[in-house]
Design a protein around this motif. Structure first.
Motif, PDB file in Angstrom:
ATOM      1  N   GLU A  42     -39.517  54.674  -0.842  1.00 49.85           N
ATOM      2  CA  GLU A  42     -38.099  54.390  -1.058  1.00 49.85           C
ATOM      3  C   GLU A  42     -37.337  53.952   0.194  1.00 49.85           C
ATOM      4  O   GLU A  42     -36.272  53.356   0.072  1.00 49.85           O
ATOM      5  CB  GLU A  42     -37.420  55.632  -1.686  1.00 49.85           C
ATOM      6  CG  GLU A  42     -37.199  56.851  -0.770  1.00 49.85           C
ATOM      7  CD  GLU A  42     -38.441  57.693  -0.515  1.00 49.85           C
ATOM      8  OE1 GLU A  42     -39.541  57.317  -0.963  1.00 49.85           O
ATOM      9  OE2 GLU A  42     -38.322  58.745   0.151  1.00 49.85           O
ATOM     10  N   SER A  43     -37.873  54.270   1.367  1.00 49.90           N
ATOM     11  CA  SER A  43     -37.078  54.040   2.586  1.00 49.90           C
ATOM     12  C   SER A  43     -37.969  53.667   3.768  1.00 49.90           C
ATOM     13  O   SER A  43     -39.189  53.858   3.722  1.00 49.90           O
ATOM     14  CB  SER A  43     -36.316  55.330   2.934  1.00 49.90           C
ATOM     15  OG  SER A  43     -37.251  56.367   3.193  1.00 49.90           O
ATOM     16  N   ARG A  46     -39.825  56.646   4.867  1.00 48.22           N
ATOM     17  CA  ARG A  46     -41.007  56.992   4.064  1.00 48.22           C
ATOM     18  C   ARG A  46     -42.194  56.119   4.455  1.00 48.22           C
ATOM     19  O   ARG A  46     -43.325  56.583   4.535  1.00 48.22           O
ATOM     20  CB  ARG A  46     -40.669  56.826   2.575  1.00 48.22           C
ATOM     21  CG  ARG A  46     -41.744  57.321   1.617  1.00 48.22           C
ATOM     22  CD  ARG A  46     -41.980  58.803   1.680  1.00 48.22           C
ATOM     23  NE  ARG A  46     -40.749  59.554   1.483  1.00 48.22           N
ATOM     24  CZ  ARG A  46     -40.623  60.840   1.808  1.00 48.22           C
ATOM     25  NH1 ARG A  46     -41.629  61.525   2.328  1.00 48.22           N
ATOM     26  NH2 ARG A  46     -39.484  61.462   1.616  1.00 48.22           N
ATOM     27  N   ASP A 119     -42.569  67.593   4.972  1.00 51.64           N
ATOM     28  CA  ASP A 119     -41.273  66.913   4.895  1.00 51.64           C
ATOM     29  C   ASP A 119     -40.258  67.698   4.062  1.00 51.64           C
ATOM     30  O   ASP A 119     -39.251  68.144   4.586  1.00 51.64           O
ATOM     31  CB  ASP A 119     -41.490  65.469   4.383  1.00 51.64           C
ATOM     32  CG  ASP A 119     -40.235  64.811   3.865  1.00 51.64           C
ATOM     33  OD1 ASP A 119     -39.170  65.099   4.406  1.00 51.64           O
ATOM     34  OD2 ASP A 119     -40.331  63.991   2.927  1.00 51.64           O
ATOM     35  N   ARG A 120     -40.496  67.858   2.755  1.00 52.36           N
ATOM     36  CA  ARG A 120     -39.490  68.507   1.908  1.00 52.36           C
ATOM     37  C   ARG A 120     -39.979  69.863   1.413  1.00 52.36           C
ATOM     38  O   ARG A 120     -41.153  70.020   1.068  1.00 52.36           O
ATOM     39  CB  ARG A 120     -39.181  67.624   0.697  1.00 52.36           C
ATOM     40  CG  ARG A 120     -38.613  66.276   1.091  1.00 52.36           C
ATOM     41  CD  ARG A 120     -38.253  65.462  -0.132  1.00 52.36           C
ATOM     42  NE  ARG A 120     -37.720  64.158   0.266  1.00 52.36           N
ATOM     43  CZ  ARG A 120     -37.369  63.223  -0.577  1.00 52.36           C
ATOM     44  NH1 ARG A 120     -37.480  63.410  -1.880  1.00 52.36           N
ATOM     45  NH2 ARG A 120     -36.895  62.064  -0.138  1.00 52.36           N
ATOM     46  N   PHE A 138     -33.296  70.395   7.203  1.00 47.65           N
ATOM     47  CA  PHE A 138     -32.244  69.496   6.685  1.00 47.65           C
ATOM     48  C   PHE A 138     -30.861  70.148   6.718  1.00 47.65           C
ATOM     49  O   PHE A 138     -29.850  69.467   6.842  1.00 47.65           O
ATOM     50  CB  PHE A 138     -32.565  69.067   5.252  1.00 47.65           C
ATOM     51  CG  PHE A 138     -33.853  68.286   5.101  1.00 47.65           C
ATOM     52  CD1 PHE A 138     -34.116  67.183   5.901  1.00 47.65           C
ATOM     53  CD2 PHE A 138     -34.795  68.644   4.158  1.00 47.65           C
ATOM     54  CE1 PHE A 138     -35.296  66.450   5.755  1.00 47.65           C
ATOM     55  CE2 PHE A 138     -35.970  67.930   4.001  1.00 47.65           C
ATOM     56  CZ  PHE A 138     -36.220  66.830   4.800  1.00 47.65           C
ATOM     57  N   PRO A 173     -33.634  67.289   1.043  1.00 42.56           N
ATOM     58  CA  PRO A 173     -32.714  66.690   2.014  1.00 42.56           C
ATOM     59  C   PRO A 173     -31.326  66.429   1.428  1.00 42.56           C
ATOM     60  O   PRO A 173     -30.316  66.560   2.140  1.00 42.56           O
ATOM     61  CB  PRO A 173     -33.408  65.387   2.428  1.00 42.56           C
ATOM     62  CG  PRO A 173     -34.497  65.151   1.443  1.00 42.56           C
ATOM     63  CD  PRO A 173     -34.852  66.473   0.860  1.00 42.56           C
ATOM     64  N   ARG A 177     -28.478  68.512   3.266  1.00 42.88           N
ATOM     65  CA  ARG A 177     -27.561  67.732   4.119  1.00 42.88           C
ATOM     66  C   ARG A 177     -26.130  67.872   3.608  1.00 42.88           C
ATOM     67  O   ARG A 177     -25.187  67.878   4.383  1.00 42.88           O
ATOM     68  CB  ARG A 177     -28.014  66.255   4.176  1.00 42.88           C
ATOM     69  CG  ARG A 177     -29.248  66.099   5.040  1.00 42.88           C
ATOM     70  CD  ARG A 177     -29.863  64.720   5.015  1.00 42.88           C
ATOM     71  NE  ARG A 177     -31.104  64.736   5.796  1.00 42.88           N
ATOM     72  CZ  ARG A 177     -32.040  63.813   5.729  1.00 42.88           C
ATOM     73  NH1 ARG A 177     -31.896  62.768   4.943  1.00 42.88           N
ATOM     74  NH2 ARG A 177     -33.138  63.909   6.474  1.00 42.88           N
ATOM     75  N   PHE A 201     -31.673  57.432  -1.989  1.00 37.64           N
ATOM     76  CA  PHE A 201     -32.295  57.152  -0.688  1.00 37.64           C
ATOM     77  C   PHE A 201     -32.691  55.685  -0.506  1.00 37.64           C
ATOM     78  O   PHE A 201     -33.451  55.364   0.398  1.00 37.64           O
ATOM     79  CB  PHE A 201     -33.527  58.034  -0.435  1.00 37.64           C
ATOM     80  CG  PHE A 201     -33.220  59.458  -0.031  1.00 37.64           C
ATOM     81  CD1 PHE A 201     -32.404  59.738   1.044  1.00 37.64           C
ATOM     82  CD2 PHE A 201     -33.781  60.537  -0.717  1.00 37.64           C
ATOM     83  CE1 PHE A 201     -32.138  61.046   1.436  1.00 37.64           C
ATOM     84  CE2 PHE A 201     -33.524  61.861  -0.340  1.00 37.64           C
ATOM     85  CZ  PHE A 201     -32.706  62.100   0.739  1.00 37.64           C
ATOM     86  N   HIS A 227     -26.796  59.994   3.275  1.00 34.86           N
ATOM     87  CA  HIS A 227     -27.913  60.907   3.525  1.00 34.86           C
ATOM     88  C   HIS A 227     -29.136  60.246   4.148  1.00 34.86           C
ATOM     89  O   HIS A 227     -30.099  60.947   4.458  1.00 34.86           O
ATOM     90  CB  HIS A 227     -28.333  61.603   2.222  1.00 34.86           C
ATOM     91  CG  HIS A 227     -27.382  62.653   1.753  1.00 34.86           C
ATOM     92  ND1 HIS A 227     -27.702  63.567   0.775  1.00 34.86           N
ATOM     93  CD2 HIS A 227     -26.113  62.955   2.128  1.00 34.86           C
ATOM     94  CE1 HIS A 227     -26.672  64.366   0.556  1.00 34.86           C
ATOM     95  NE2 HIS A 227     -25.694  64.017   1.360  1.00 34.86           N
ATOM     96  N   ASN A 228     -29.162  58.927   4.269  1.00 32.76           N
ATOM     97  CA  ASN A 228     -30.215  58.292   5.078  1.00 32.76           C
ATOM     98  C   ASN A 228     -29.784  56.888   5.521  1.00 32.76           C
ATOM     99  O   ASN A 228     -28.757  56.364   5.070  1.00 32.76           O
ATOM    100  CB  ASN A 228     -31.589  58.281   4.382  1.00 32.76           C
ATOM    101  CG  ASN A 228     -31.754  57.175   3.350  1.00 32.76           C
ATOM    102  OD1 ASN A 228     -30.793  56.584   2.897  1.00 32.76           O
ATOM    103  ND2 ASN A 228     -32.995  56.920   2.965  1.00 32.76           N
ATOM    104  N   CYS A 276     -34.274  62.515  11.998  1.00 33.18           N
ATOM    105  CA  CYS A 276     -35.194  63.204  11.087  1.00 33.18           C
ATOM    106  C   CYS A 276     -36.528  62.497  11.266  1.00 33.18           C
ATOM    107  O   CYS A 276     -36.653  61.324  10.909  1.00 33.18           O
ATOM    108  CB  CYS A 276     -34.685  63.056   9.650  1.00 33.18           C
ATOM    109  SG  CYS A 276     -35.819  63.749   8.434  1.00 33.18           S
TER     110      CYS A 276
HETATM  111  O1  AHR Z   1     -37.289  63.653   2.963  1.00 34.91           O
HETATM  112  C1  AHR Z   1     -36.877  62.851   4.019  1.00 34.91           C
HETATM  113  C2  AHR Z   1     -35.922  61.821   3.513  1.00 34.91           C
HETATM  114  O2  AHR Z   1     -36.546  61.064   2.502  1.00 34.91           O
HETATM  115  C3  AHR Z   1     -35.446  60.817   4.534  1.00 34.91           C
HETATM  116  O3  AHR Z   1     -34.238  61.146   5.125  1.00 34.91           O
HETATM  117  C4  AHR Z   1     -35.239  59.631   3.668  1.00 34.91           C
HETATM  118  O4  AHR Z   1     -35.032  58.445   4.363  1.00 34.91           O
HETATM  119  C5  AHR Z   1     -36.420  59.694   2.814  1.00 34.91           C
HETATM  120  O5  AHR Z   1     -36.482  58.828   1.783  1.00 34.91           O
END
Ligand code: AHR
Length: 322
Positions: A42-43, A46, A119-120, A138, A173, A177, A201, A227-228, A276
């Motif tokens: 997604e980002s 990632r 990560d999460r 977070f 996150p 956040r 995201f 948030h990102n 992050c």
């Molecule tokens: O879990 C981390 C988050 O997930 C990051 O901040 C974000 O960019 C990603 O998609």
């Protein structure tokens, strides 16, 4: 007598050779297999995280089975079930959302396959369902952003209206956040979160939500709290298309501190980026090896991170790794 000694010696050498060959083959079989269930793509964060995991596995000589859940919990659960069926040595995953993991983690536990969260975090009562959690704090990131806002607006009477672009609904996150920010600003009534919506995201999501915020709230918005970085970059596009000057008319607060985020800071469009780190691969592979070797691990391994205000962006950008 001499003959029987020779026979005994030959037998001994023969069995030593068999043992050596046998051990060699066993060592080969013993390459660790890790099943990793990624959130998606997604980002920019990632993408960097995926590269980190894949290259660290190759460097560590770990056989990696990798799956991309396209931001859907059911896909991650399917991937974890398939890793259980394949009897991998260790399972690691970055949970798309916090809740709903008990059933599949109980299956992993029953199959005696250790699980690492990266990560999460997840929300489970029984913490024995995973060995360790490696990643950012977070909540602390949200607090850091809140403290930056307090400092930035300390001499202004307010109101300071915040429009929040949330990450994936129910993800750690996004939850933390938001909670970190609210914890800091709750005692200062001049700060108000006037709008809050998820952009999942993604850059496209951030842009779409910001377009709606611009229409509904217009210049009442003083701060965009994204948030990102991807959503912040999307929001910047939406604001510029509306003739606004992000970073000047409106403060833009973001998370991740990717190269894209830094470039926007250098251009004066993001005011602060809370770091992050996605570079979790090496720590993850060390943890995998330690678990297989029977070592005890701490329940939580927190990534070290900092905050980058716009003023340091040009100097720091060349050193950014993601
Ligand atoms: O879990 C981390 C988050 O997930 C990051 O901040 C974000 O960019 C990603 O998609």
């Amino acid at each position: 007598m001499r003959h029987s000694r020779r026979v005994a010696l030959a037998a001994l050498l023969g069995s030593a050779l068999t043992l050596a060959i046998g051990t060699g083959a066993h060592a080969e079989d013993k390459k660790i297999t890790l099943g990793f269930a990624q959130v998606g793509a997604e980002s920019a964060w990632r993408t960097a995280n995926t590269v980190s995991v894949k290259s660290a596995a190759a460097d560590a000589g770990i056989n990696l089975k990798f799956s991309d859940a396209q931001q859907k919990q059911e896909n991650q659960i399917k991937a974890i079930r398939s890793y259980i069926a394949q009897k991998v040595d260790v399972i690691a995953f970055s949970p798309v959302v916090e809740s709903g993991w008990e059933p599949v983690l109980i299956e992993a536990k029953n199959a005696k396959i250790p699980v690492i969260l990266t990560d999460r975090n997840i929300d489970v009562k029984d913490k024995s369902l995973y060995v360790t959690m490696i990643g950012s704090d977070f909540l602390e990131e949200g607090r850091r952003a809140g403290k930056w806002l307090e400092e930035r607006y300390k001499n202004e009477p307010g109101p300071i209206n915040i429009a929040e672009l949330q990450g994936t609904v129910g993800s750690a996150p996004a939850n933390d956040r938001r909670a970190g920010l609210l914890e800091v600003i709750k005692n200062d009534p001049k700060f108000k979160v006037i709008a809050s919506q998820s952009g999942d995201f993604t850059l496209a999501g951030g842009k779409q939500v910001m377009e709606a915020f611009v229409k509904t709230y217009g210049k009442k918005i003083n701060v965009v709290y994204a948030h990102n970085d991807d959503m912040a970059l999307g929001a910047i596009q939406a604001m510029e298309e509306a003739g606004w000057k992000p970073g000047k008319d409106v403060s833009v607060v973001s998370f991740d501190a990717t190269k894209g985020g830094f470039q926007a800071m250098v251009a004066g469009k993001i005011n602060v980026d809370v770091e992050c780190s996605p570079l979790l691969g090496p720590q993850l592979m060390t943890a995998v090896k330690d678990i297989v070797a029977g070592k005890q691990l701490p329940k939580r391994i927190v990534t070290e991170e900092t905050v980058f205000p716009m003023s340091v962006a040009a100097e720091v950008l060349p050193t950014r790794k993601y």
